[in-house]
Structure formats: structure tokens, C-alpha cells
Write a protein that holds these residues in place. Structure first.
Motif, PDB file in Angstrom:
ATOM      1  N   GLY A 150      44.222  45.576   8.231  1.00  0.00           N
ATOM      2  CA  GLY A 150      43.834  44.174   8.332  1.00  0.00           C
ATOM      3  C   GLY A 150      43.093  43.928   9.623  1.00  0.00           C
ATOM      4  N   CYS A 151      41.765  43.924   9.554  1.00  0.00           N
ATOM      5  CA  CYS A 151      40.975  43.704  10.764  1.00  0.00           C
ATOM      6  C   CYS A 151      41.241  42.313  11.330  1.00  0.00           C
ATOM      7  CB  CYS A 151      39.488  43.850  10.460  1.00  0.00           C
ATOM      8  SG  CYS A 151      38.994  45.522  10.001  1.00  0.00           S
ATOM      9  N   GLY A 152      41.118  42.185  12.632  1.00  0.00           N
ATOM     10  CA  GLY A 152      41.270  40.898  13.292  1.00  0.00           C
ATOM     11  C   GLY A 152      40.063  40.598  14.158  1.00  0.00           C
ATOM     12  N   SER A 153      39.960  39.351  14.611  1.00  0.00           N
ATOM     13  CA  SER A 153      38.859  38.916  15.468  1.00  0.00           C
ATOM     14  C   SER A 153      39.430  38.300  16.734  1.00  0.00           C
ATOM     15  CB  SER A 153      37.982  37.886  14.750  1.00  0.00           C
ATOM     16  OG  SER A 153      37.458  38.430  13.558  1.00  0.00           O
ATOM     17  N   VAL A 154      38.859  38.652  17.878  1.00  0.00           N
ATOM     18  CA  VAL A 154      39.402  38.179  19.151  1.00  0.00           C
ATOM     19  C   VAL A 154      38.279  37.709  20.066  1.00  0.00           C
ATOM     20  CG1 VAL A 154      40.765  38.771  21.184  1.00  0.00           C
ATOM     21  CG2 VAL A 154      41.323  39.797  18.988  1.00  0.00           C
ATOM     22  N   THR A 155      38.462  36.542  20.678  1.00  0.00           N
ATOM     23  CA  THR A 155      37.567  36.075  21.729  1.00  0.00           C
ATOM     24  C   THR A 155      38.392  35.695  22.949  1.00  0.00           C
ATOM     25  OG1 THR A 155      37.641  33.831  20.824  1.00  0.00           O
ATOM     26  CG2 THR A 155      35.779  35.205  20.181  1.00  0.00           C
ATOM     27  N   LEU A 156      37.756  35.736  24.100  1.00  0.00           N
ATOM     28  CA  LEU A 156      38.397  35.366  25.354  1.00  0.00           C
ATOM     29  C   LEU A 156      37.759  34.106  25.919  1.00  0.00           C
ATOM     30  CD1 LEU A 156      38.740  38.804  27.200  1.00  0.00           C
ATOM     31  CD2 LEU A 156      40.445  37.613  25.804  1.00  0.00           C
ATOM     32  N   ALA A 157      38.567  33.331  26.612  1.00  0.00           N
ATOM     33  CA  ALA A 157      38.092  32.136  27.304  1.00  0.00           C
ATOM     34  C   ALA A 157      38.673  32.158  28.713  1.00  0.00           C
ATOM     35  CB  ALA A 157      38.540  30.874  26.569  1.00  0.00           C
ATOM     36  N   PRO A 158      38.055  31.447  29.655  1.00  0.00           N
ATOM     37  CA  PRO A 158      38.665  31.348  30.986  1.00  0.00           C
ATOM     38  C   PRO A 158      40.110  30.895  30.878  1.00  0.00           C
ATOM     39  CG  PRO A 158      36.463  30.427  31.014  1.00  0.00           C
ATOM     40  CD  PRO A 158      36.777  30.719  29.569  1.00  0.00           C
ATOM     41  N   GLY A 159      40.989  31.514  31.658  1.00  0.00           N
ATOM     42  CA  GLY A 159      42.406  31.225  31.546  1.00  0.00           C
ATOM     43  C   GLY A 159      42.749  29.759  31.702  1.00  0.00           C
ATOM     44  N   VAL A 160      42.029  29.050  32.558  1.00  0.00           N
ATOM     45  CA  VAL A 160      42.345  27.634  32.786  1.00  0.00           C
ATOM     46  C   VAL A 160      41.977  26.780  31.580  1.00  0.00           C
ATOM     47  CG1 VAL A 160      42.160  27.780  35.286  1.00  0.00           C
ATOM     48  CG2 VAL A 160      40.113  27.299  33.920  1.00  0.00           C
ATOM     49  N   GLU A 161      41.170  27.318  30.652  1.00  0.00           N
ATOM     50  CA  GLU A 161      40.774  26.572  29.461  1.00  0.00           C
ATOM     51  C   GLU A 161      41.509  27.050  28.213  1.00  0.00           C
ATOM     52  OE1 GLU A 161      36.584  26.993  29.057  1.00  0.00           O
ATOM     53  OE2 GLU A 161      36.133  26.276  31.083  1.00  0.00           O
ATOM     54  N   SER A 162      42.445  27.957  28.373  1.00  0.00           N
ATOM     55  CA  SER A 162      43.082  28.575  27.217  1.00  0.00           C
ATOM     56  C   SER A 162      43.877  27.559  26.400  1.00  0.00           C
ATOM     57  CB  SER A 162      44.026  29.691  27.668  1.00  0.00           C
ATOM     58  OG  SER A 162      44.791  30.159  26.575  1.00  0.00           O
ATOM     59  N   PRO A 163      43.638  27.480  25.082  1.00  0.00           N
ATOM     60  CA  PRO A 163      44.422  26.573  24.237  1.00  0.00           C
ATOM     61  C   PRO A 163      45.835  27.076  24.002  1.00  0.00           C
ATOM     62  CG  PRO A 163      42.948  27.879  22.895  1.00  0.00           C
ATOM     63  CD  PRO A 163      42.614  28.198  24.332  1.00  0.00           C
ATOM     64  N   LEU A 164      46.137  28.301  24.471  1.00  0.00           N
ATOM     65  CA  LEU A 164      47.482  28.832  24.303  1.00  0.00           C
ATOM     66  C   LEU A 164      48.463  28.217  25.291  1.00  0.00           C
ATOM     67  CD1 LEU A 164      46.662  32.622  23.797  1.00  0.00           C
ATOM     68  CD2 LEU A 164      46.950  30.849  22.068  1.00  0.00           C
ATOM     69  N   ASP A 165      47.943  27.617  26.364  1.00  0.00           N
ATOM     70  CA  ASP A 165      48.822  26.975  27.335  1.00  0.00           C
ATOM     71  C   ASP A 165      49.456  25.735  26.715  1.00  0.00           C
ATOM     72  OD1 ASP A 165      47.980  28.881  29.061  1.00  0.00           O
ATOM     73  OD2 ASP A 165      46.566  27.607  30.144  1.00  0.00           O
ATOM     74  N   GLY A 166      50.664  25.422  27.127  1.00  0.00           N
ATOM     75  CA  GLY A 166      51.351  24.252  26.597  1.00  0.00           C
ATOM     76  C   GLY A 166      52.383  23.751  27.578  1.00  0.00           C
ATOM     77  N   PRO A 167      53.034  22.644  27.251  1.00  0.00           N
ATOM     78  CA  PRO A 167      54.014  22.058  28.181  1.00  0.00           C
ATOM     79  C   PRO A 167      55.212  22.962  28.437  1.00  0.00           C
ATOM     80  CG  PRO A 167      54.099  20.983  26.032  1.00  0.00           C
ATOM     81  CD  PRO A 167      52.880  21.838  26.035  1.00  0.00           C
ATOM     82  N   GLU A 168      55.467  23.919  27.508  1.00  0.00           N
ATOM     83  CA  GLU A 168      56.608  24.806  27.704  1.00  0.00           C
ATOM     84  C   GLU A 168      56.299  25.946  28.660  1.00  0.00           C
ATOM     85  OE1 GLU A 168      54.109  26.476  24.454  1.00  0.00           O
ATOM     86  OE2 GLU A 168      54.867  24.489  25.001  1.00  0.00           O
ATOM     87  N   GLN A 169      55.030  26.081  29.051  1.00  0.00           N
ATOM     88  CA  GLN A 169      54.662  27.166  29.956  1.00  0.00           C
ATOM     89  C   GLN A 169      55.332  26.969  31.307  1.00  0.00           C
ATOM     90  OE1 GLN A 169      50.552  28.315  29.933  1.00  0.00           O
ATOM     91  NE2 GLN A 169      50.554  28.728  32.133  1.00  0.00           N
ATOM     92  N   THR A 170      55.922  28.041  31.848  1.00  0.00           N
ATOM     93  CA  THR A 170      56.654  27.939  33.111  1.00  0.00           C
ATOM     94  C   THR A 170      55.847  28.414  34.304  1.00  0.00           C
ATOM     95  OG1 THR A 170      57.637  30.119  32.732  1.00  0.00           O
ATOM     96  CG2 THR A 170      58.876  28.199  31.950  1.00  0.00           C
ATOM     97  N   GLY A 171      54.801  29.214  34.074  1.00  0.00           N
ATOM     98  CA  GLY A 171      54.011  29.725  35.185  1.00  0.00           C
ATOM     99  C   GLY A 171      53.096  28.664  35.773  1.00  0.00           C
ATOM    100  N   VAL A 172      52.631  28.899  36.975  1.00  0.00           N
ATOM    101  CA  VAL A 172      51.741  27.942  37.640  1.00  0.00           C
ATOM    102  C   VAL A 172      50.382  28.558  37.943  1.00  0.00           C
ATOM    103  CG1 VAL A 172      53.637  26.623  38.647  1.00  0.00           C
ATOM    104  CG2 VAL A 172      52.704  28.567  39.898  1.00  0.00           C
ATOM    105  N   THR A 173      50.210  29.846  37.639  1.00  0.00           N
ATOM    106  CA  THR A 173      48.925  30.497  37.861  1.00  0.00           C
ATOM    107  C   THR A 173      48.337  30.933  36.530  1.00  0.00           C
ATOM    108  OG1 THR A 173      49.970  32.662  38.155  1.00  0.00           O
ATOM    109  CG2 THR A 173      49.627  31.322  40.134  1.00  0.00           C
ATOM    110  N   HIS A 174      47.034  31.175  36.513  1.00  0.00           N
ATOM    111  CA  HIS A 174      46.346  31.594  35.301  1.00  0.00           C
ATOM    112  C   HIS A 174      45.634  32.919  35.549  1.00  0.00           C
ATOM    113  CE1 HIS A 174      46.723  27.228  34.607  1.00  0.00           C
ATOM    114  NE2 HIS A 174      46.683  27.531  33.323  1.00  0.00           N
TER     115      HIS A 174
END
Length: 247
Positions: A64-88
């Protein structure tokens, strides 16, 4: 069919090398392709098992092939309110899509008139001779949903074609254990019910099955206690122990 499937695979970059790097958001080349996928191939959730007496290893894997793109860490949509870290990190994963239908963002098609370009099985168990490296057999991992099997059986492109395997198996990995006489492997039947399958180690033929209380992950083990054989199976939410009748 083969010629068209190869053209689709080439246009969709399905022959990308292992560890193909992802692309950046906005790259005109589109998302980077990863084959057999970030969860494809083999994985820790379905460890291989071996029969040291016969010199055979049994491996569960899927395509099952997949597709991946990268974005600047500060713009990542994976970040959320549950994130505990303070750096990107400088870069973070932006999106991912499996290689079915059309690629995300209107990319090139990755199927052939509704058929997967992978000949299959998409999910499988393979037996390999450790002395020669030759494949002894390859069988589907469980049973594909019945509607998917019917779609393959009735597809216009496949009418009159011999040797078509309607059962493509399931994506994901099987929990397995090799006993002196059988390979025991978990999987789902066509209606989605989890089962434990008994498989002939020499031929790959399924010789029996019994329903399991839930889906499995990682491995299983076989033990003998007071002359009776037991199989300990790791479920998604616990453990199941089954005694083999007549042992």
C-alpha cells in the motif's frame, strides 16, 4: 491489463526507491511516494516466526503506497492543544494518503478502472526456505470483505482471465506461531470476524479455523501444561488463552 497497470504505476511514481524522501508543501512534483508504504511491508505489529527444524520462516506483510509531504514545524497541522512540548522541529509531516483511487490533491490515478494495480495478495503470509531463499508459498492474510471479492470476480477486465485471485487478504499483520505440525495465524474472515487459522506449513493450505474474541496484534505463543497444549494470543485490548482439543 499488465501494460496499463505498469503505465499507471510509473505515472504515479509507484516505483519509488525505498526510503524515498518526502517533498515540501507546494512542490510541483506533488507528495513524495513511499512504497510499500509507511505501514506497508513488514512491521513490529506482526513479527515473523520460524520453524528451525524445517528451516522455514513465515512472514506477514502487506502492500500500500503512501504519500508524504513536509511543512515547517511551526505550521504543522499535527500540533494540537494536547501537545506538551514547547519547541518545534524545523520540518514536520504535513499529510499522508494511501495509493488508492486518485492521489490527494488531484494527483495521477493509482487504480485501473477500480482495480488495484497490485496483483496481490495485498495482505499476505509468505513462507521462505531459509536454506535457499526461495518462496515456498504465499497466501492471503485472512479473507477480504465479500463485496471486494465480488467486485474482482465480476470486473469486466477480468472476465475469461484464468487464475484470478479474488481474495486479496486484509491489510495489516497477522499474529503467528509455528508448532511442530502447523502454522497458527490470526486474521479476519470475509464478514470481519476475527479468527485463528490453522495452516499446513508445507502447502499454505488452511485446514481449520476458530473464532477469536477480538482482533490481534504482535505475536502469540504455544505452551504445554500437564500434557495439554495452549495458545496464548495477544489481543488489541488484552490476552486470550485457548486450549487445543485432543492434546
Amino acid at each position: 491489463i499488465r501494460r496499463r497497470a505498469l503505465e499507471i504505476a510509473q505515472n504515479a511514481n509507484m516505483f519509488a526507491p525505498f526510503f524515498n524522501p518526502p517533498t515540501h508543501v507546494g512542490d510541483p512534483a506533488g507528495p513524495g511516494r513511499i512504497c510499500p508504504g509507511d505501514t506497508g511491508g513488514v512491521n513490529i505489529t506482526g513479527p515473523a516466526v520460524a520453524d528451525p527444524v524445517e528451516g522455514v520462516i513465515f512472514i506477514t506483510s502487506h502492500s500500500g503506497c503512501g504519500s508524504v509531504t513536509l511543512a515547517p514545524g511551526v505550521e504543522s497541522p499535527l500540533d494540537g492543544p494536547e501537545q506538551t512540548g514547547v519547541t518545534h522541529s524545523d520540518w514536520a509531516r504535513s499529510r499522508s494518503g494511501r495509493g488508492r483511487g486518485r492521489g490527494r490533491g488531484g494527483g495521477p490515478p493509482t487504480s485501473l478502472d477500480g482495480l488495484s494495480v497490485f496483483k496481490g495478495p495485498l495482505g499476505r503470509i509468505s513462507a521462505i526456505d531459509l536454506n535457499t531463499g526461495e518462496y515456498l508459498w504465499v497466501i492471503p492474510h485472512g479473507d477480504a470483505p465479500e463485496d471486494q471479492q465480488e467486485r474482482i470476480r465480476n470486473h469486466p477486465l477480468l472476465q475469461g482471465v484464468e487464475g484470478v485471485q479474488a481474495n486479496q487478504g486484509r491489510r495489516g499483520h497477522s499474529a503467528m506461531v509455528a508448532t511442530p505440525t502447523l502454522l497458527l495465524a490470526s486474521g479476519q474472515i470475509s464478514d470481519g470476524t476475527p479468527n485463528l487459522f490453522a495452516i499446513d506449513k508445507r502447502t499454505g493450505e488452511r485446514v481449520g479455523s476458530v473464532e477469536l474474541p477480538g482482533g490481534t496484534r504482535y505475536g502469540m505463543s504455544s505452551w504445554v501444561h500437564e500434557g495439554k497444549q495452549y495458545v496464548v494470543i495477544q489481543l488489541n485490548d488484552g490476552l486470550a488463552v485457548m486450549g487445543l482439543p485432543g492434546s
